[in-house]
Write an enzyme that holds these catalytic residues in place. Structure first.
Site, PDB file in Angstrom:
ATOM      1  N   HIS A  68      44.471  39.016  44.679  1.00  0.00           N
ATOM      2  CA  HIS A  68      45.000  38.023  43.820  1.00  0.00           C
ATOM      3  C   HIS A  68      45.337  36.881  44.305  1.00  0.00           C
ATOM      4  O   HIS A  68      45.143  35.540  43.726  1.00  0.00           O
ATOM      5  CB  HIS A  68      46.205  38.567  43.195  1.00  0.00           C
ATOM      6  CG  HIS A  68      46.157  39.851  42.622  1.00  0.00           C
ATOM      7  ND1 HIS A  68      46.412  41.182  42.810  1.00  0.00           N
ATOM      8  CD2 HIS A  68      45.788  39.984  41.123  1.00  0.00           C
ATOM      9  CE1 HIS A  68      46.271  41.917  41.904  1.00  0.00           C
ATOM     10  NE2 HIS A  68      45.590  41.288  40.729  1.00  0.00           N
ATOM     11  N   ASP A 112      45.681  39.475  27.520  1.00  0.00           N
ATOM     12  CA  ASP A 112      45.102  40.694  27.891  1.00  0.00           C
ATOM     13  C   ASP A 112      44.793  41.512  26.676  1.00  0.00           C
ATOM     14  O   ASP A 112      45.550  41.560  25.777  1.00  0.00           O
ATOM     15  CB  ASP A 112      46.114  41.562  28.997  1.00  0.00           C
ATOM     16  CG  ASP A 112      45.177  42.584  29.711  1.00  0.00           C
ATOM     17  OD1 ASP A 112      44.869  42.452  31.020  1.00  0.00           O
ATOM     18  OD2 ASP A 112      44.823  43.591  29.040  1.00  0.00           O
ATOM     19  N   ASP A 144      41.535  39.938  22.614  1.00  0.00           N
ATOM     20  CA  ASP A 144      40.024  39.712  23.451  1.00  0.00           C
ATOM     21  C   ASP A 144      40.179  38.166  24.021  1.00  0.00           C
ATOM     22  O   ASP A 144      40.665  37.401  23.470  1.00  0.00           O
ATOM     23  CB  ASP A 144      39.166  39.828  22.604  1.00  0.00           C
ATOM     24  CG  ASP A 144      37.789  39.559  23.246  1.00  0.00           C
ATOM     25  OD1 ASP A 144      37.619  40.383  24.050  1.00  0.00           O
ATOM     26  OD2 ASP A 144      37.493  38.526  23.176  1.00  0.00           O
ATOM     27  N   GLY A 145      40.143  38.280  25.235  1.00  0.00           N
ATOM     28  CA  GLY A 145      40.084  36.741  25.977  1.00  0.00           C
ATOM     29  C   GLY A 145      39.252  35.897  25.449  1.00  0.00           C
ATOM     30  O   GLY A 145      39.540  34.723  25.451  1.00  0.00           O
ATOM     31  N   ASP A 162      40.536  37.248  35.112  1.00  0.00           N
ATOM     32  CA  ASP A 162      40.823  38.394  35.836  1.00  0.00           C
ATOM     33  C   ASP A 162      40.621  39.569  35.171  1.00  0.00           C
ATOM     34  O   ASP A 162      41.574  40.512  34.690  1.00  0.00           O
ATOM     35  CB  ASP A 162      42.176  38.153  36.720  1.00  0.00           C
ATOM     36  CG  ASP A 162      42.693  39.550  37.349  1.00  0.00           C
ATOM     37  OD1 ASP A 162      43.545  39.826  37.622  1.00  0.00           O
ATOM     38  OD2 ASP A 162      41.640  40.267  38.004  1.00  0.00           O
TER      39      ASP A 162
END
Ligand code: SAM
Length: 306
Positions: A68, A112, A144-145, A162
């Site tokens: 991260h 997310d 959905d990103g 990510d």
């Protein structure tokens, strides 16, 4: 089981069709299937509590901070003053935790797909998000990103991707294509920076090199970098796409100054001096990044080997 006895439970993570990594599991803390993916929380002997999605280890108590910090800080520090940050994926909340360490951030949006994963993380992975999921500067969006970015009107200074590895039939493979990176670039401000996880430099080198090539087709500056992650049993790849500033040209002095000015604390992996080393590759990796990989398109996606 008495103390000293070892549980018979094994978590086998397939890296390729021919190589797998086995983790002995003390206890299956949670196992279930959401609308989008299979979710497990496994308490392993060597890496502690691990989040596993669709059979892929996402993060472990033992070393999540390596991944991260490596994903977040090089991009955040490449931008001279990031105010608005978008995090695509990031279910455990650790990416949000790291981005919010930069006091210049005014708003972070974490998008997310899977509300159930995030809610599970909120309840069971507090040591990872450390309250970031409820941070006043963080806006949580469950969708959905890619669709989020399509609908987003204003620009972001940094976009951090990510999401899970690109798996055939999985929910994230369309977030590794030229069309996605062109879209992300269009939603970034003129000094905007994108960082994405880019899979294993060992087990999915073709994938790593292809992500690097594809980001480079969407950004004037693209830099691949890597960090060894013990719980992944692999060196892990990342790629930065930048509209104006070259991350590999940042001096340790500038980074140290930005870290100090932004009050970024509690780092366990990333340092101003380490930054350049992340972008310095051995000859074979330089060669592979030059000669391997292909452009990833929506109609020619790339998938992990297993
Ligand atoms: N640290 C992990 C790793 O090693 O790459 C990834 C972090 S996180 C667990 C991955 C997140 O991506 C999950 O929470 C999953 O729900 C999310 N995700 C997958 N596909 C997505 C999509 N299309 N849009 C938004 N989020 C997505």
């Amino acid at each position: 089981m008495s103390a000293g006895e070892v549980s018979p439970i094994l978590f086998v993570e397939h890296q390729t069709p021919y190589t797998s990594v086995t983790h002995r599991v003390r206890k299956v803390v949670y196992a279930g299937t959401t609308q989008y993916q299979r979710v497990e929380l496994l308490d392993t002997y060597d890496f502690g509590l691990c989040l596993v999605l669709d059979g892929k280890l996402q993060s472990s108590a033992f070393d999540e901070w390596i991944y991260h910090e490596a994903l977040v800080h090089p991009a955040m520090l490449t931008h001279p003053h990031p105010r608005r940050v978008a995090i695509i994926g990031g279910g455990e909340g650790a990416t949000a935790r790291e981005a919010l360490k930069h006091s210049c951030v005014e708003e972070a949006v974490m998008v997310d797909l899977d509300r159930e994963v995030v809610e599970l993380a909120r309840r069971r992975l507090r040591f990872m998000h450390r309250g970031a999921l409820d941070h006043p500067k963080l806006k949580l969006v469950f969708m959905d990103g890619r669709k989020f970015l399509e609908e987003a009107e204003h620009g972001f200074d940094v976009i951090i991707v990510d999401v899970t590895d690109p798996l055939a039939g999985g929910p994230s493979y369309l977030l590794y294509t030229k069309e996605f990176y062109d879209l992300a670039s269009s939603k970034l401000t003129e000094e905007g920076v994108l960082a994405t996880q880019a899979t294993s430099t060992t087990y999915s080198l073709e994938c790593f090199a292809s992500i690097a090539k594809t980001v480079a087709s969407s950004f004037p500056i693209a830099r691949a970098y890597k960090a060894w992650v013990p719980s992944y049993s692999s060196e892990w790849g990342f790629v930065i796409g930048s509209k104006r500033h070259d991350p590999a040209k940042l001096s340790a002095k500038t980074i140290a100054e930005r870290l100090r000015r932004r009050g970024v604390k509690a780092l366990k992996f990333y340092t101003a001096r380490l930054h350049r080393q992340l972008f310095t590759h051995p000859k074979y990796l330089e060669k592979a990044l030059k000669e391997r990989g292909r452009l990833i398109k929506d109609d020619q996606p790339i998938y992990m080997p297993a």
